[in-house]
Enzyme design. Sequence first.
Site, PDB file in Angstrom:
ATOM      1  N   ASP A  25     -31.210   7.127 -23.861  1.00  0.00           N
ATOM      2  CA  ASP A  25     -31.661   8.343 -22.813  1.00  0.00           C
ATOM      3  C   ASP A  25     -31.965   9.463 -23.411  1.00  0.00           C
ATOM      4  O   ASP A  25     -32.139  10.630 -22.606  1.00  0.00           O
ATOM      5  CB  ASP A  25     -30.887   8.084 -21.401  1.00  0.00           C
ATOM      6  N   GLU A  32     -22.641   3.189 -10.920  1.00  0.00           N
ATOM      7  CA  GLU A  32     -22.620   3.537 -12.227  1.00  0.00           C
ATOM      8  C   GLU A  32     -22.481   2.099 -13.200  1.00  0.00           C
ATOM      9  O   GLU A  32     -22.883   1.966 -14.325  1.00  0.00           O
ATOM     10  CB  GLU A  32     -21.412   4.459 -12.479  1.00  0.00           C
TER      11      GLU A  32
END
Length: 430
Positions: free
Chosen positions: A182, A166
């Site tokens: 995104d 991450e």
Amino acid sequence: MKYRTWALVGLGWALVGCGEAGARGGSEEESLAPRGLAACSYTVTTNTYDGPDYWGTLVFKNTGASAMTSPTISFGVPSGVTCDYDEPGWTHTQTGTTCVYSRTSGLTVAPNASYTFYYSTNSNASWTASNVTITDPGCGGTTPEPVPGLTVNQKKVAEALTSIWENDTPTLDYAYSENIDDGRGYTNGRAGFCTGTGDAIQVVQCYVNLRSAGNGNLLAKYMPGLTTINNRFLSTGQSQASTAELDVVGNWVADWAASYNNTTTRADFKACQDQVSDALYYAPAMAEARKWGLATALSRMALYDAYINHGESGAKSMIRAANTAVGNSGQVAPVVGYNGITETAWLQKFLEKRRDVLAADSTWIDAIDRVAAYEKLRRLGNWDLSSAVRNDVRARDCWSTQYPISGYTVRNINPDGTWSTPGTYTFACQ
């Protein structure tokens, strides 16, 4: 290097968490239909064990919309410690280091109400209970089986490894916030909670329940905007890219970071991120592991990472595919032991299915090396994570295809969760 995550489970709101849109692959099983409540919404406000008095205290607040009617409390104790006392109305079981307390009679904990739970053990040392989990029929949860998930140290290792994927560091990044464009708004915190998919709002609501704007909560002012975005998400079933409702209020990125970096508010903000992450990812992953008979820490860790990366729907789709691949097309549970199926054979197929999901997407193939780390551990036989974990492996080292190199920094994670950056290493899958 920030990698996006997404989820499809809820805690008070339905959601499609952050991240990896391409990993869904558009299958019917992995639709974006919002889901309902999957676990209780609560905040643990007191967690102490006073060794000299042999007395433990847990205080939790019901932060959900429904009353709890018969809560079950599960928590971890240090190795060798035995839970040995039941308050009136409670009974307990213990497996290993996990104690599970259930009600023998009804108990109502109204929304926004708190309950104080007492317990005792044979330990005269002081410590803090780990992995506190509360479930209740009134909020859609189920009573947990008296089977441990991961030990405290195993969970530290699992979360440190996921944090590499991450945030490129084993240290959980609670202060992280960024719009990574995104289509899911701002991505935030240790598990990539997003403002446009219904999970960041859960962290903020938990935080508001603990601390008001007048008491230093910089995120409280965003709740109206978050609610507007979340309502739009719920009504359409589509992730929300817009952050306009937040930007007009203040600097979201700076306020999210400050909420953790301020030592006065850090504990509350961290606790809320931990609670929501456990409810959305850890608890469902451990329940699924128990269902399929996955008894080892490695299998459970791999499933936990898949839940964070792919969400409940995506993880379950890969589980079904792995079951079929090992000869369990009827999805008989538990799969381990069914017709001689071993856990290592099942995990191998699960990781291959997950590899193929990542490889099928032109954007997220760049994250494919995260699967190889679990495959290397499987080949090495590090089932209980008792040996150090190192991500010095790429997908191309485990499988013949020349997959792209993800570029994660190689780290060495010790069995107690501490870590270092090795000076030298050689990429290999065993």
